[in-house]
Design an enzyme around this catalytic site. Structure first.
Site, PDB file in Angstrom:
ATOM      1  N   HIS A 382      -1.508  -9.973   2.983  1.00  0.00           N
ATOM      2  CA  HIS A 382      -1.658  -9.219   4.226  1.00  0.00           C
ATOM      3  C   HIS A 382      -2.558  -8.000   4.062  1.00  0.00           C
ATOM      4  O   HIS A 382      -2.096  -6.868   4.062  1.00  0.00           O
ATOM      5  CB  HIS A 382      -0.268  -8.870   4.760  1.00  0.00           C
ATOM      6  CG  HIS A 382       0.558 -10.102   4.939  1.00  0.00           C
ATOM      7  ND1 HIS A 382       1.862 -10.222   4.549  1.00  0.00           N
ATOM      8  CD2 HIS A 382       0.226 -11.308   5.440  1.00  0.00           C
ATOM      9  CE1 HIS A 382       2.298 -11.438   4.817  1.00  0.00           C
ATOM     10  NE2 HIS A 382       1.324 -12.120   5.359  1.00  0.00           N
ATOM     11  N   ASN A 383      -3.835  -8.274   3.930  1.00  0.00           N
ATOM     12  CA  ASN A 383      -4.850  -7.226   3.863  1.00  0.00           C
ATOM     13  C   ASN A 383      -5.199  -6.787   5.278  1.00  0.00           C
ATOM     14  O   ASN A 383      -5.361  -7.620   6.174  1.00  0.00           O
ATOM     15  CB  ASN A 383      -6.123  -7.777   3.199  1.00  0.00           C
ATOM     16  CG  ASN A 383      -5.876  -8.203   1.775  1.00  0.00           C
ATOM     17  OD1 ASN A 383      -5.848  -7.380   0.879  1.00  0.00           O
ATOM     18  ND2 ASN A 383      -5.678  -9.491   1.571  1.00  0.00           N
TER      19      ASN A 383
END
Ligand code: SF4
Length: 453
Positions: A382-383
């Site tokens: 989850h960038n």
């Protein structure tokens, strides 16, 4: 910290969250239906105008054990919303889904029975039926081409792998919808804004790169069987009692929060083989450990917020290039005290819950204060950030409609728009913002192309 608010509100986005959930085919149970808090749902969530399109999926044993323990401690467990079908379903585009059989292989693979929500399942088939739709495989966009005045894009140049040549594709509107890191890279390469400078704070592209701060506890229970081959990629019961929305953790010395979750996500025989610390990772000792513990382990995960910081950012590498001669993207990143402190708080709160479930062996994995970022172990996908939303071009790369401030016919979708990572996994907000943007393109932009803000 480079803290920011979004230039668009939850109330404005709610219809588009709902639309996205119908298209994606989400199973779950609304905890707040038009302001009414419903027993068994998440009492802390934002209001929903409709319930999920499908009911929640059945609960696996580890999830139910977590649910019961959490309830006993006064928390509010609810079934995770899942991009996986619990029933047969037809979405608004006429795409069909079939109910999941918990085979446990969707977490990192394609699936074979149209149960997992994905572009392939929910959208691409419908698009392919449209006479004016075309997609080109084996193609990689190298840059967005700007007009001479730099205020609009003329199209994109892409690499045609089969022909081994660059192709210019003219376009009236360019929508960047690749993964967050790729979007930022392409925008930096195309000059779709000014690169962020962490020393001066000037520039916006690459700014506010954020991640997610996770931890968890593994539990081994000799006399209980958890059937680890039964699960799915979005499985689990969740509690939101320690989340960012309804807590003020200032007294604890940090801002942020975390949701906790327990459930079997995959049935992959080698990957899903947790063993107590100290068990050899190979050979006879490993086999013995598996014989003793396979099927007797469960875990609780903490999925926490991660703030945006002045020095965590993305830019173009001054040295290394890709096969097309373009600078690679470079990431400058490390953990910061606030988020590590949040993580340690979650550990202290989670341990009593785990103890109440009476494991024979229990081991916690939370980063300590002072921990340095290590790129090697998988932590989360989850960038976020890098082309963030803002009220103006000085603070962000796109406006509330994901429209770039640089070129009004270029729109950048995805988690790159997030101003910081407020704990939850990004897909729902990515989908909600995408439909919000598309609505603005259709109702405001097409008839009069211009900066919408
Ligand atoms: S567990 Fe995943 S791969 Fe298996 S049927 Fe369900 S959605 Fe498909």
């Amino acid at each position: 910290m480079n803290l920011r608010d979004y230039p668009v509100s939850y109330d404005e986005l709610e219809p588009f969250f709902t639309q996205f959930e119908k298209v994606a085919g989400i199973s779950g149970y609304a905890g707040n239906l038009n302001g009414e808090i419903r027993e068994g749902g998440n009492p802390f969530e934002g209001w929903r105008s409709e319930d999920f399109p499908m009911p929640p999926l059945p609960t696996t044993y580890d999830s139910s054990k977590f649910r019961d323990a959490a309830s006993a401690m006064g928390y509010h467990p609810f079934p995770a919303g899942a991009g996986i079908a619990s029933t047969s379903y037809v979405n608004p585009y006429g795409m069909q889904m079939g109910p999941c059989n918990f085979c446990g292989f969707c977490e990192r693979y394609g699936r074979y029975q149209y149960s997992k929500s994905s572009p392939q399942t929910a959208i691409l088939g419908a698009l392919k039926r449209m006479p004016n739709f075309e997609y080109r495989t084996n193609s990689e966009v190298l840059r967005v081409e700007l007009a001479e005045d730099g205020k609009t894009a003329t199209g994109v140049t892409y690499w045609d792998e089969a022909a081994q040549e660059e192709v210019f594709q003219p376009a009236d509107i360019v929508i960047l919808s690749s993964y967050q890191l790729n979007n930022v890279h392409l925008m930096l390469l195309s000059g779709l804004g000014e690169a962020y400078n962490p020393l001066t704070g000037e520039g916006t592209l690459g700014k506010n790169y954020a991640y997610q701060m996770n931890g968890g506890i593994s539990m081994f229970v000799k006399d209980e069987e958890f059937n680890p081959f039964v699960g799915h990629g979005a499985n689990g019961m969740i509690i939101d009692d320690f989340s960012i929305s309804q807590n003020d953790f200032g007294a604890e010395g940090f801002i942020g929060g975390s949701y906790w979750r327990s459930g079997t996500f995959n049935g992959q025989p080698i990957r899903n083989m947790p063993l107590p610390k100290g068990t050899p990772s190979w050979g006879a000792g490993w086999k013995q450990g598996i014989g003793e513990w396979y099927g007797h382990a469960m875990s609780i995960g903490s999925h926490g917020s991660h703030m945006a910081y002045a020095n965590n950012h993305l830019d173009l590498d001054p040295t290394y290039t890709d096969r097309h001669g373009r600078p690679l993207m470079r990431m400058a990143f490390n953990w910061h005290y606030n988020d590590l402190k949040m993580n340690q708080f979650m550990k202290r709160k989670m341990e009593p819950l785990a103890v109440s479930m009476k494991p024979d062996v229990m081991q916690a994995g939370f980063k300590d204060i002072g921990a340095q970022y290590d790129v090697r172990p998988y932590q989360t996908t989850h960038n976020t950030g890098g082309h963030i939303m803002a009220e103006n071009a000085r603070e962000g790369a796109v406006n509330r409609y994901s429209q770039t401030f640089k070129a009004h016919n270029v729109f950048a979708m995805g988690a790159g728009n997030f101003v910081q990572n407020t704990q939850y996994n990004p897909t729902g907000l990515v989908g909600g913002l995408a439909y919000h943007t598309v609505h603005a393109i259709r109702t405001q932009y097409l008839s009069n192309p211009r900066p919408l803000v």
